[in-house]
Design an enzyme around this catalytic site. Structure first.
Site, PDB file in Angstrom:
ATOM      1  N   TYR A 161     -13.585 -24.171 -16.050  1.00  0.00           N
ATOM      2  CA  TYR A 161     -13.137 -22.771 -16.118  1.00  0.00           C
ATOM      3  C   TYR A 161     -11.717 -22.629 -15.589  1.00  0.00           C
ATOM      4  O   TYR A 161     -10.850 -22.016 -16.224  1.00  0.00           O
ATOM      5  CB  TYR A 161     -14.086 -21.884 -15.302  1.00  0.00           C
ATOM      6  CG  TYR A 161     -13.538 -20.504 -14.995  1.00  0.00           C
ATOM      7  CD1 TYR A 161     -13.457 -19.536 -15.990  1.00  0.00           C
ATOM      8  CD2 TYR A 161     -13.090 -20.164 -13.714  1.00  0.00           C
ATOM      9  CE1 TYR A 161     -12.940 -18.264 -15.714  1.00  0.00           C
ATOM     10  CE2 TYR A 161     -12.581 -18.910 -13.427  1.00  0.00           C
ATOM     11  CZ  TYR A 161     -12.514 -17.968 -14.435  1.00  0.00           C
ATOM     12  OH  TYR A 161     -11.995 -16.716 -14.162  1.00  0.00           O
TER      13      TYR A 161
HETATM   14  P1  NAD Z   1     -16.484  -9.868 -17.642  1.00  0.00           P
HETATM   15  O1  NAD Z   1     -17.285 -10.960 -18.262  1.00  0.00           O
HETATM   16  O2  NAD Z   1     -17.221  -8.742 -17.023  1.00  0.00           O
HETATM   17  O3  NAD Z   1     -15.472  -9.287 -18.744  1.00  0.00           O
HETATM   18  C1  NAD Z   1     -14.860 -10.101 -19.725  1.00  0.00           C
HETATM   19  C2  NAD Z   1     -15.079  -9.472 -21.096  1.00  0.00           C
HETATM   20  O4  NAD Z   1     -14.366 -10.237 -22.062  1.00  0.00           O
HETATM   21  C3  NAD Z   1     -16.548  -9.453 -21.532  1.00  0.00           C
HETATM   22  O5  NAD Z   1     -16.979  -8.121 -21.750  1.00  0.00           O
HETATM   23  C4  NAD Z   1     -16.565 -10.277 -22.815  1.00  0.00           C
HETATM   24  O6  NAD Z   1     -17.438  -9.792 -23.809  1.00  0.00           O
HETATM   25  C5  NAD Z   1     -15.115 -10.183 -23.268  1.00  0.00           C
HETATM   26  N1  NAD Z   1     -14.735 -11.283 -24.153  1.00  0.00           N
HETATM   27  C6  NAD Z   1     -14.861 -12.616 -23.894  1.00  0.00           C
HETATM   28  N2  NAD Z   1     -14.413 -13.309 -24.941  1.00  0.00           N
HETATM   29  C7  NAD Z   1     -13.997 -12.418 -25.874  1.00  0.00           C
HETATM   30  C8  NAD Z   1     -13.445 -12.536 -27.177  1.00  0.00           C
HETATM   31  N3  NAD Z   1     -13.243 -13.743 -27.741  1.00  0.00           N
HETATM   32  N4  NAD Z   1     -13.116 -11.415 -27.865  1.00  0.00           N
HETATM   33  C9  NAD Z   1     -13.340 -10.192 -27.304  1.00  0.00           C
HETATM   34  N5  NAD Z   1     -13.876 -10.017 -26.081  1.00  0.00           N
HETATM   35  C10 NAD Z   1     -14.196 -11.121 -25.374  1.00  0.00           C
HETATM   36  O7  NAD Z   1     -15.493 -10.555 -16.589  1.00  0.00           O
HETATM   37  P2  NAD Z   1     -14.649  -9.909 -15.397  1.00  0.00           P
HETATM   38  O8  NAD Z   1     -15.242 -10.348 -14.127  1.00  0.00           O
HETATM   39  O9  NAD Z   1     -14.412  -8.454 -15.670  1.00  0.00           O
HETATM   40  O10 NAD Z   1     -13.277 -10.719 -15.579  1.00  0.00           O
HETATM   41  C11 NAD Z   1     -12.197 -10.162 -16.336  1.00  0.00           C
HETATM   42  C12 NAD Z   1     -11.055 -11.149 -16.351  1.00  0.00           C
HETATM   43  O11 NAD Z   1     -10.616 -11.410 -15.020  1.00  0.00           O
HETATM   44  C13 NAD Z   1     -11.390 -12.520 -16.943  1.00  0.00           C
HETATM   45  O12 NAD Z   1     -10.242 -12.975 -17.621  1.00  0.00           O
HETATM   46  C14 NAD Z   1     -11.664 -13.386 -15.726  1.00  0.00           C
HETATM   47  O13 NAD Z   1     -11.421 -14.758 -15.999  1.00  0.00           O
HETATM   48  C15 NAD Z   1     -10.655 -12.811 -14.757  1.00  0.00           C
HETATM   49  N6  NAD Z   1     -11.001 -12.979 -13.341  1.00  0.00           N
HETATM   50  C16 NAD Z   1     -12.089 -12.341 -12.827  1.00  0.00           C
HETATM   51  C17 NAD Z   1     -12.360 -12.457 -11.472  1.00  0.00           C
HETATM   52  C18 NAD Z   1     -13.524 -11.754 -10.824  1.00  0.00           C
HETATM   53  O14 NAD Z   1     -13.705 -11.925  -9.611  1.00  0.00           O
HETATM   54  N7  NAD Z   1     -14.320 -10.965 -11.578  1.00  0.00           N
HETATM   55  C19 NAD Z   1     -11.526 -13.215 -10.651  1.00  0.00           C
HETATM   56  C20 NAD Z   1     -10.457 -13.900 -11.236  1.00  0.00           C
HETATM   57  C21 NAD Z   1     -10.190 -13.744 -12.572  1.00  0.00           C
HETATM   58  C1  UGA Z   2     -15.162 -15.606  -8.962  1.00  0.00           C
HETATM   59  C2  UGA Z   2     -15.384 -15.211 -10.423  1.00  0.00           C
HETATM   60  O1  UGA Z   2     -16.750 -15.440 -10.780  1.00  0.00           O
HETATM   61  C3  UGA Z   2     -14.480 -15.979 -11.347  1.00  0.00           C
HETATM   62  O2  UGA Z   2     -14.567 -15.398 -12.637  1.00  0.00           O
HETATM   63  C4  UGA Z   2     -13.076 -15.881 -10.824  1.00  0.00           C
HETATM   64  O3  UGA Z   2     -12.172 -16.535 -11.630  1.00  0.00           O
HETATM   65  C5  UGA Z   2     -12.979 -16.362  -9.397  1.00  0.00           C
HETATM   66  O4  UGA Z   2     -13.823 -15.539  -8.598  1.00  0.00           O
HETATM   67  C6  UGA Z   2     -11.587 -16.241  -8.845  1.00  0.00           C
HETATM   68  O5  UGA Z   2     -11.390 -15.766  -7.730  1.00  0.00           O
HETATM   69  O6  UGA Z   2     -10.650 -16.667  -9.520  1.00  0.00           O
HETATM   70  P1  UGA Z   2     -16.246 -17.386  -7.378  1.00  0.00           P
HETATM   71  O7  UGA Z   2     -15.248 -17.405  -6.289  1.00  0.00           O
HETATM   72  O8  UGA Z   2     -17.020 -18.625  -7.682  1.00  0.00           O
HETATM   73  O9  UGA Z   2     -15.611 -16.956  -8.776  1.00  0.00           O
HETATM   74  O10 UGA Z   2     -17.175 -16.151  -7.033  1.00  0.00           O
HETATM   75  P2  UGA Z   2     -18.748 -16.008  -7.003  1.00  0.00           P
HETATM   76  O11 UGA Z   2     -19.314 -16.309  -8.340  1.00  0.00           O
HETATM   77  O12 UGA Z   2     -19.030 -14.692  -6.425  1.00  0.00           O
HETATM   78  O13 UGA Z   2     -19.177 -17.180  -5.976  1.00  0.00           O
HETATM   79  C7  UGA Z   2     -18.696 -17.195  -4.641  1.00  0.00           C
HETATM   80  C8  UGA Z   2     -19.422 -18.259  -3.850  1.00  0.00           C
HETATM   81  O14 UGA Z   2     -20.818 -17.892  -3.770  1.00  0.00           O
HETATM   82  C9  UGA Z   2     -19.387 -19.654  -4.481  1.00  0.00           C
HETATM   83  O15 UGA Z   2     -19.225 -20.627  -3.468  1.00  0.00           O
HETATM   84  C10 UGA Z   2     -20.771 -19.808  -5.108  1.00  0.00           C
HETATM   85  O16 UGA Z   2     -21.234 -21.146  -5.157  1.00  0.00           O
HETATM   86  C11 UGA Z   2     -21.626 -18.980  -4.162  1.00  0.00           C
HETATM   87  N1  UGA Z   2     -22.844 -18.433  -4.827  1.00  0.00           N
HETATM   88  C12 UGA Z   2     -22.748 -17.744  -5.978  1.00  0.00           C
HETATM   89  C13 UGA Z   2     -24.069 -18.625  -4.224  1.00  0.00           C
HETATM   90  O17 UGA Z   2     -24.163 -19.252  -3.158  1.00  0.00           O
HETATM   91  N2  UGA Z   2     -25.161 -18.101  -4.821  1.00  0.00           N
HETATM   92  C14 UGA Z   2     -25.120 -17.419  -5.991  1.00  0.00           C
HETATM   93  O18 UGA Z   2     -26.177 -16.959  -6.487  1.00  0.00           O
HETATM   94  C15 UGA Z   2     -23.864 -17.211  -6.577  1.00  0.00           C
END
Ligand code: NAD
Ligand code: UGA
Length: 332
Positions: A161
């Site tokens: 990822y």
């Molecule tokens: P999310 O899965 O809730 O939203 C992503 C959306 O993108 C989904 O609704 C999915 O259907 C859509 N999508 C995926 N592929 C697509 C395609 N080919 N065409 C059209 N739509 C498509 O995820 P999120 O947590 O809201 O994350 C949003 C963005 O932020 C992502 O790029 C993710 O990598 C990034 N990000 C999220 C986090 C976090 O903590 N949530 C942290 C770092 C980065």
């Molecule tokens: C999150 C988002 O899921 C990613 O999309 C994003 O890119 C990333 O943040 C980011 O900061 O860039 P992550 O930090 O792995 O990724 O966040 P969580 O999925 O909330 O996990 C956090 C920690 O909790 C990890 O160490 C994971 O192993 C742990 N975890 C997660 C558990 O122990 N149990 C669970 O059920 C889920």
């Protein structure tokens, strides 16, 4: 309007495209943009008519004047018409999640996180969209010594990822660096975002759900891993600033500069609900880093960004929203 009423300021952004609008961050961003008078074209391949999560995420947007939702896959739809007269594209669509990126789903990650970004960037160029804000990730840093990550650090993504997110941000920035590119690019490295409607695979959602329901929580590893957790409203504020601040380009950390361990989150969740959480210990997952921590100086200096919500207040708001959405009654 009386002659003494000052004319309202036009919105800074007249028209914005939000990809991934049916997702967690995208739906909050679209809502905030609409609130400031921006016309929003939301694009997502999840169809709210058939996908319950998309429907819930979009519930506050559907029917709001100024919002248009398009169900389309960026891998094969015509992107150009979506971008007509857009001041900015917020490219958030992606397949997120660190752990499922190992194995057979890797193709999906490559397709949505890299190939779709290429299609969006090429369309932005053709349609002469002045700016694109792309969602990158704290995961691009990979393992660190525990100190705060700076944008210029050497990047060592530790999961498939994270590799695709690094490719995505660098691809968009490479387009922008071409001599004739009309599109400025800002890449936002979000640090683990939480708050209402957080994805159900993420830790905070699961911990709060466990606290509210009494169901067990799986903990991957010993719970001492730390994240620079970022509240959704703060992430949205940074994202809008990235679109509106003149001459902002390149990568920015979106994380406040303090971290908490998973065990600390569990303790706050327990105290908010007044109930213990039953924990199932499981092995640490490959590709998860021990610590994420942002140095937010660049976001502060260039974007004027200052996060406002601390972990305790953010968890309380998230908990209340989750309790309400799931019908658990009043919590916290
Ligand atoms: P999310 O899965 O809730 O939203 C992503 C959306 O993108 C989904 O609704 C999915 O259907 C859509 N999508 C995926 N592929 C697509 C395609 N080919 N065409 C059209 N739509 C498509 O995820 P999120 O947590 O809201 O994350 C949003 C963005 O932020 C992502 O790029 C993710 O990598 C990034 N990000 C999220 C986090 C976090 O903590 N949530 C942290 C770092 C980065
Ligand atoms: C999150 C988002 O899921 C990613 O999309 C994003 O890119 C990333 O943040 C980011 O900061 O860039 P992550 O930090 O792995 O990724 O966040 P969580 O999925 O909330 O996990 C956090 C920690 O909790 C990890 O160490 C994971 O192993 C742990 N975890 C997660 C558990 O122990 N149990 C669970 O059920 C889920």
């Amino acid at each position: 309007m009386s002659e003494h009423t000052p004319a309202p300021h036009p919105p800074v952004l007249r028209r914005a495209v939000v990809t991934g609008a049916a997702g967690f961050i995208g739906s909050h961003l679209a809502h905030a943009l609409l609130g400031s008078g921006t016309i929003v074209i939301g694009v997502d391949r999840r169809d709210p008519a058939t996908d319950q999560v998309a429907a819930a995420n979009l519930a506050a947007l559907q029917g709001v004047p100024g919002y248009m939702h398009i169900t389309a896959d960026l891998l094969n739809c015509s992107v150009d018409p979506l971008l007509f007269e857009a001041d900015v594209i917020f490219h958030l669509a992606a397949v997120p999640g660190v752990r499922p990126s190992w194995g057979p789903r890797f193709n999906e990650y490559v397709a949505s996180n890299i190939l779709a970004a290429q299609r969006v960037m090429e369309a932005a160029h053709r349609m002469r969209v002045p700016r694109l804000v792309v969602a990158s990730s704290s995961s691009v840093y990979g393992p660190t010594s525990g100190g705060a990550s700076v944008e210029a650090d050497h990047l060592r993504p530790a999961s498939p990822y994270a590799v695709t997110k690094l490719a995505e941000e660098q691809l968009c920035l490479a387009h922008a660096a071409r001599a004739n590119c009309p599109t400025e690019v800002v890449a936002l490295r979000y640090f683990t975002v939480y708050g209402p409607r957080q994805r159900a695979d993420m830790f905070i959602h699961r911990a709060l759900h466990a606290a509210l329901t009494g169901q067990p929580l799986s903990l991957y590893g010993d719970g001492h891993q730390r994240r620079d957790f970022t509240y959704i409203d703060d992430a949205v504020t940074a994202t809008i600033a990235a679109a509106t601040v003149p001459n902002a380009t390149g990568a920015f950390n979106v994380g406040g500069g303090s971290s908490a361990s998973l065990l600390e989150v569990i303790n706050i969740a327990k105290s908010l609900v007044g109930r213990d959480i039953q924990i199932h210990l499981e092995p640490a997952r490959g590709g998860d880093v021990l610590t994420t921590l942002a140095n937010p100086a660049r976001a502060h200096e260039v974007l004027g960004w200052q996060p406002q919500v601390d972990l305790h207040n953010g968890l309380r708001a998230h908990m209340q929203a989750l309790a309400q959405a799931a019908g658990y009654g009043a919590a916290a």
